[in-house]
Write a protein that holds these residues in place. Structure first.
Motif, PDB file in Angstrom:
ATOM      1  N   TYR A 447       0.754  -1.044  -0.047  1.00  0.00           N
ATOM      2  CA  TYR A 447      -0.026  -0.016   0.090  1.00  0.00           C
ATOM      3  C   TYR A 447       0.856   1.250  -0.138  1.00  0.00           C
ATOM      4  O   TYR A 447       1.832   1.368   0.807  1.00  0.00           O
ATOM      5  CB  TYR A 447      -0.930  -0.031   1.155  1.00  0.00           C
ATOM      6  CG  TYR A 447      -2.280  -0.973   1.063  1.00  0.00           C
ATOM      7  CD1 TYR A 447      -3.288  -0.426   0.772  1.00  0.00           C
ATOM      8  CD2 TYR A 447      -2.043  -2.213   1.531  1.00  0.00           C
ATOM      9  CE1 TYR A 447      -4.253  -1.260   0.637  1.00  0.00           C
ATOM     10  CE2 TYR A 447      -3.280  -3.069   1.397  1.00  0.00           C
ATOM     11  CZ  TYR A 447      -4.373  -2.857   1.004  1.00  0.00           C
ATOM     12  OH  TYR A 447      -5.312  -3.587   0.949  1.00  0.00           O
ATOM     13  N   ASN A 477     -11.651  -0.821   4.376  1.00  0.00           N
ATOM     14  CA  ASN A 477     -13.011  -1.092   3.486  1.00  0.00           C
ATOM     15  C   ASN A 477     -13.043  -2.549   2.834  1.00  0.00           C
ATOM     16  O   ASN A 477     -12.146  -2.757   2.160  1.00  0.00           O
ATOM     17  CB  ASN A 477     -13.225  -0.014   2.435  1.00  0.00           C
ATOM     18  CG  ASN A 477     -14.643  -0.256   1.871  1.00  0.00           C
ATOM     19  OD1 ASN A 477     -15.186  -1.031   1.258  1.00  0.00           O
ATOM     20  ND2 ASN A 477     -15.300   1.002   1.705  1.00  0.00           N
ATOM     21  N   LYS A 479     -14.883  -4.035   0.846  1.00  0.00           N
ATOM     22  CA  LYS A 479     -15.033  -3.912  -0.626  1.00  0.00           C
ATOM     23  C   LYS A 479     -13.982  -3.633  -1.430  1.00  0.00           C
ATOM     24  O   LYS A 479     -13.684  -4.236  -2.549  1.00  0.00           O
ATOM     25  CB  LYS A 479     -16.424  -3.556  -1.007  1.00  0.00           C
ATOM     26  CG  LYS A 479     -17.813  -4.039  -0.341  1.00  0.00           C
ATOM     27  CD  LYS A 479     -19.214  -3.134  -0.542  1.00  0.00           C
ATOM     28  CE  LYS A 479     -20.409  -3.871  -0.173  1.00  0.00           C
ATOM     29  NZ  LYS A 479     -21.368  -3.202  -0.238  1.00  0.00           N
ATOM     30  N   THR A 480     -13.593  -2.412  -1.279  1.00  0.00           N
ATOM     31  CA  THR A 480     -12.399  -1.835  -2.093  1.00  0.00           C
ATOM     32  C   THR A 480     -10.967  -2.271  -1.601  1.00  0.00           C
ATOM     33  O   THR A 480     -10.180  -1.997  -2.294  1.00  0.00           O
ATOM     34  CB  THR A 480     -12.629  -0.359  -2.053  1.00  0.00           C
ATOM     35  OG1 THR A 480     -12.302   0.264  -0.635  1.00  0.00           O
ATOM     36  CG2 THR A 480     -14.108   0.314  -2.294  1.00  0.00           C
ATOM     37  N   ARG A 481     -11.053  -2.912  -0.338  1.00  0.00           N
ATOM     38  CA  ARG A 481      -9.860  -3.340   0.098  1.00  0.00           C
ATOM     39  C   ARG A 481      -8.469  -1.988   0.211  1.00  0.00           C
ATOM     40  O   ARG A 481      -7.368  -2.249   0.173  1.00  0.00           O
ATOM     41  CB  ARG A 481      -8.990  -4.518  -0.758  1.00  0.00           C
ATOM     42  CG  ARG A 481      -9.822  -5.666  -0.459  1.00  0.00           C
ATOM     43  CD  ARG A 481      -9.131  -6.656  -1.203  1.00  0.00           C
ATOM     44  NE  ARG A 481      -8.798  -6.751  -2.602  1.00  0.00           N
ATOM     45  CZ  ARG A 481      -8.224  -7.701  -3.122  1.00  0.00           C
ATOM     46  NH1 ARG A 481      -7.936  -9.047  -2.509  1.00  0.00           N
ATOM     47  NH2 ARG A 481      -8.014  -7.685  -4.413  1.00  0.00           N
ATOM     48  N   GLN A 482      -9.321  -0.898   0.509  1.00  0.00           N
ATOM     49  CA  GLN A 482      -8.454   0.225   0.820  1.00  0.00           C
ATOM     50  C   GLN A 482      -8.845   0.793   2.285  1.00  0.00           C
ATOM     51  O   GLN A 482      -9.816   0.449   2.879  1.00  0.00           O
ATOM     52  CB  GLN A 482      -9.021   1.386  -0.096  1.00  0.00           C
ATOM     53  CG  GLN A 482      -8.494   1.155  -1.757  1.00  0.00           C
ATOM     54  CD  GLN A 482      -7.070   0.858  -1.880  1.00  0.00           C
ATOM     55  OE1 GLN A 482      -6.347   1.625  -1.449  1.00  0.00           O
ATOM     56  NE2 GLN A 482      -6.732  -0.216  -2.791  1.00  0.00           N
ATOM     57  N   VAL A 484      -9.597   3.746   4.643  1.00  0.00           N
ATOM     58  CA  VAL A 484     -10.126   4.846   4.871  1.00  0.00           C
ATOM     59  C   VAL A 484     -10.105   5.605   6.361  1.00  0.00           C
ATOM     60  O   VAL A 484     -10.181   4.743   7.391  1.00  0.00           O
ATOM     61  CB  VAL A 484     -11.746   4.687   4.369  1.00  0.00           C
ATOM     62  CG1 VAL A 484     -12.324   6.298   4.621  1.00  0.00           C
ATOM     63  CG2 VAL A 484     -11.863   4.217   3.291  1.00  0.00           C
TER      64      VAL A 484
END
Length: 894
Positions: A447, A477, A479-482, A484
């Motif tokens: 990342y 997150n 779903k997005t695998r980011q 936040v």
């Protein structure tokens, strides 16, 4: 001796005098004649002290400082040479001062003294609920009745051993001796009371004792610290120098209003927070070292430190025992499947009771995580990556290292779809995709955001993965695998509160964080999906944890163990309630620039000279909990409009204040609760002498005098200028008169021209009237012609008269000429601008120029108003006027 007043200020009898402590600062008051203060007792608003050949009381002055008043001066001739006063007692309205020779009874109502002088002196005196006792050598125990000494027991024990203190019980008295334990006196019977520490008491010399508010007994010894016994004689605590006391000689004991136990030691003063929700274990020997991990397993408390793994039975006072084979750094302790795993610098250990077995030694082990859906396998983070432990034949063994990822994995969590997230302090966050056989990672993703950070960490809370570093706390997150940023959790790092990003989740699903001034924990709300924040106001400076390695372990439902660099402390979050204290302004000092400070009164409004405008105010909340800091916020009305930031600093200085009236206000926050009261102080900084009313009056007189002389000088000057100007003005007046005559002639000519114009306009109007009259006559004549057949002779005569009165000359030409004279050839100008205009059009323009309405114009053309409107419309068309342009306005503007 120690005593406390109604403001919670504490007073200590000291070799240098009377020592006052207000929770923030110390103040020493030298004893009378520079003597040692031997005893102190707060009674009402007075602080009574006894010293060398002197006793009296202290009261607070206007400036907040104490002033001494001697009571013994009036009876100096009765005080023995070299007599010192070691104890002060109160009974009703009498105050008793005890020396080793006598007892002086002071009547506060009459101011008179009575002296009790036993033959063998006074060893010690005591006050119970309803009586005053004292002991004499070789005689026994006495009670004072009606101002006289009455023997109540001459038991040989009381003749042999000195009584340290007396406590009232339902059926008699408890007598604490210095060298022979505790005895019960019922009537004339003296019996020994058995306790858990009888042997220690007989060899330790009990010098002081105190009955506590909960019924316990505190016994201070000369060489063995302090024993805390229950009301049944059971040992609750034994506090010694090795367990935190400054030394083992407890010369005096005192329990304050908050149930803190104060002890005057041989070389200092200690405060023991008996009722504190925080209990500390300090390792002064250095054997344990810095605590990095802890766990409760099978009734044993395990502590992992930089020295190895230690254990002892939980909730016991026994010493920690080192577990052989674990020498070195312990990073983590993990309980799973009724098995205790130890992550160590040397690898992985399985701990059973007081022994440890190594199951992996290829690399240091950071932490452990169980694998979802597979209870017989664990992932462990190592110095070189991630590896697998497996349970085979009911034994845990090392299976394999996961290939493809070789970075140190101190923090890792297992996400959805078997993704593994790893936090590396110097490289950031990685996402690994493991194969189903757990042999290798198919690939891994690094990342770029959020950034890497010192003391960063990663953990799973409420089925979500969180990452924390100095820049904030971020939530993954799914779903997005980011990641936040979480605004709620990140808020704790604002205002320079960040110390470490270490995140810890306990067994009750609370997430814990540490900041500069607080310990935070968040729990899921039962009524919403919002996290509920709880603050524990314990600063990092007091907890003394290793930054980045903070650890907290839930050892019971509400009790937590927190490791420090020199041991650990336990915290009961259910007991985190505190009384509502008050904030006080303790003292105020002022000074001139670069000069010494001087104290001023705090009980009334202050008034300071203009050059004494450097003001220092000290304030405090008199509380004595070691781990809870008070915070303060102040406002100086007249100087600032907003409250200051919260700060633990208990003093503020204002420099070079301008003249004016000010009100200083201070409020406090204790245990994260703002206290109810606000302390205030009003003062005035006076104007300097040159800005006072008298100075302004003098300035006014000087100004008037200067104005008088300046005015006189100007008058002389202007008189001369006036005479000179008169001569010049006479010449100018003559010239001006000629100019005025010329101007007057010009004005007369203009007036004549204006009169001519007015006459022309009148002519135009008259001509219009004549034209109107002719038209009217012509109209009448035509009507008469139509009726001439019936009475021709008379009608013809009228028609003849009309013809004579109709001007023969063309009326329009007369009007045109007069109109041109009056209006500067308007008709010519309009004709030049619009050549297509007919005479009738010009005539209509002339009437419109006179601002006549359609109704007024119609008779002049001998037509209807409607026909005039049609003429006006056709005239607009010929002039090619736009719709927004008015016809009359246009004609008037030509």
């Amino acid at each position: 001796m120690i005593s406390q007043d109604h403001n919670n200020y504490l007073y200590f009898a000291n070799n240098d005098g009377l020592l006052e402590y207000n929770g923030t600062s110390w103040q020493l008051y030298p004893g009378p004649n520079e003597t040692i203060i031997r005893s102190v007792k707060v009674i009402g608003n007075k602080i009574y002290t006894g010293s060398y050949m002197n006793f009296g009381f202290w009261t607070r002055k206007e400036d907040g400082k104490l002033k001494y008043t001697s009571l013994s001066d009036g009876i100096k001739n009765k005080i023995l040479d070299d007599e010192q006063f070691w104890n002060i007692l109160k009974y009703d309205h009498w105050i008793l001062f005890q020396s080793l020779n006598r007892i002086y009874i002071y009547d506060t109502k009459t101011g008179k003294f009575k002296i009790i002088a036993p033959k063998n002196g006074v060893v010690k005196s005591f006050a119970s609920t309803n009586a005053i006792y004292f002991q004499t050598s070789k005689e026994g125990l006495f009670e004072i009745e009606s101002g006289r000494a009455k023997l109540i027991s001459d038991d040989p024990i009381l003749k042999k051993f000195t009584v340290a203190n007396i406590f009232t019980i339902d059926d008699g008295l408890l007598l604490q001796t210095q060298l022979d334990g505790i005895y019960k006196l019922s009537g004339n019977s003296l019996t020994h009371v058995v306790t858990d520490v009888d042997a220690e008491l007989k060899s330790s010399f009990v010098y002081s004792s105190q009955r506590l508010q909960d019924g316990s007994f505190a016994l201070g010894t000369v060489s063995n610290g302090i024993f805390i016994l229950s009301d049944k004689g059971k040992l609750k605590y034994h506090l010694t120098q090795s367990k935190g006391l400054s030394n083992n000689t407890a010369l005096s004991l005192f329990e304050d209003k908050d149930q803190n136990l104060w002890t005057g030691l041989d070389n200092g003063i200690n405060c023991i927070n008996m009722q504190s929700p925080v209990h500390s274990f300090t390792d002064d020997t250095g054997v344990l070292g810095t605590v990095y991990a802890s766990a409760i397993h099978n009734g044993m408390l395990y502590i992992g430190t930089n020295q190895g793994l230690f254990c002892k039975p939980n909730q016991s006072n026994s010493e920690f025992k080192f577990i052989n084979g674990t020498k070195g750094q312990v990073w983590s302790l993990f309980v799973y499947d009724n098995t205790l795993f130890c992550g160590h610098d040397s690898g992985t250990f399985i701990v059973v009771n007081e022994s440890a077995k190594s199951i992996f030694s290829a690399s240091g082990t950071w932490k452990f995580e169980h694998i979802p859906g597979n209870k017989n396998q664990l992932l462990q983070g190592n110095y070189y990556g991630i590896s697998v432990l497996e349970k085979i034949n009911n034994q845990w063994v090392f299976r394999n290292k996961i290939q493809g990822f070789d970075y140190s994995s101190r923090y890792f969590e297992i996400g959805n779809d078997f993704d593994v997230y790893v936090s590396h302090e110097y490289k950031g966050i990685f996402r690994l995709k493991l194969d189903k056989s757990l042999l290798k990672t198919q690939d891994f993703f690094a990342y770029k955001s959020p950034d890497k950070g010192k003391y960063a960490s990663l953990t799973k809370f409420n089925n979500s993965i969180y990452y924390a570093y100095k820049g904030g706390i971020f939530k993954l997150n799914a779903k997005t695998r980011q990641f936040v940023k979480d605004s709620v959790l990140s808020s704790i790092f604002e205002k320079d509160e960040y110390t470490s990003g270490k995140l810890i989740v306990d067994n009750s699903n609370k997430i814990w964080l540490f900041s500069k001034n607080y310990i935070h924990y968040f729990s899921a709300s039962k009524l919403s999906n919002q996290l509920k924040e709880n603050l524990i106001p314990i600063p990092s400076s007091l907890t003394n944890s290793m930054l980045g390695y903070e650890n907290i372990t839930q050892i019971s439902k509400s009790t937590y163990l927190i490791g420090t660099t020199d041991g650990y402390y336990t915290l009961n979050i259910d007991d985190l309630s505190f009384k509502n204290y008050n904030v006080f302004i303790t003292d105020i000092t002022i000074n001139k620039q670069n000069e010494t400070f001087k104290n001023v009164g705090i009980l009334s409004e202050g008034s300071f000279k203009s050059d004494e405008n450097n003001i220092t105010l000290n304030y405090t909340v008199p509380e004595y909990n070691k781990y809870i800091n008070s915070e303060y916020q102040y406002l100086l009305e007249g100087f600032q409009n907003e409250w200051s930031e919260w700060s633990t600093k208990a003093t503020v200085n204002f420099k070079n204040l301008p003249p004016g009236k000010y009100t200083f206000r201070v409020r406090a926050k204790y245990a994260n609760t703002i206290l109810q009261n606000t302390a205030s102080y009003t003062f005035v900084v006076l104007k300097p002498w040159y800005l006072t009313n008298l100075a302004y009056f003098i300035y006014f007189l000087l100004l008037l005098t200067m104005a008088y002389f300046i005015n006189k000088a100007y008058r002389n000057y202007y008189q001369k200028q006036k005479e000179k100007l008169i001569e010049e003005n006479n010449l100018l007046l003559e010239i001006k008169e000629l100019e005025n005559e010329q101007q007057l002639m010009k004005l007369r000519n203009e007036q004549l021209s204006q009169d001519v114009d007015n006459k022309n306009r009148e002519l135009a109007v008259s001509t219009m009237s004549l034209n109107s009259k002719n038209e009217l006559l012509a109209f009448i004549k035509e009507d008469l012609k139509k009726t001439a057949q019936n009475d021709s002779s008379n009608i013809k005569s009228v028609i003849s008269t009309i013809n004579k009165n109709i001007t023969e000359e063309d009326s329009w030409n007369v009007f045109k000429e007069a109109f041109d004279n009056a209006d500067k050839d308007f008709l010519k100008r309009i004709k030049q601008m619009h050549p297509a205009l007919t005479p009738n059009d010009l005539r209509l323009c002339a009437y419109l120029r006179l601002n006549l309405s359609s109704k007024e114009i119609a008779p002049m053309f001998n037509i209807s108003v409607r026909s005039v409107e049609i003429k006006r419309y056709r005239l607009r068309k010929k002039m090619d006027l736009q719709h927004e342009n008015g016809l009359v306005e246009y004609i008037l503007a030509v």
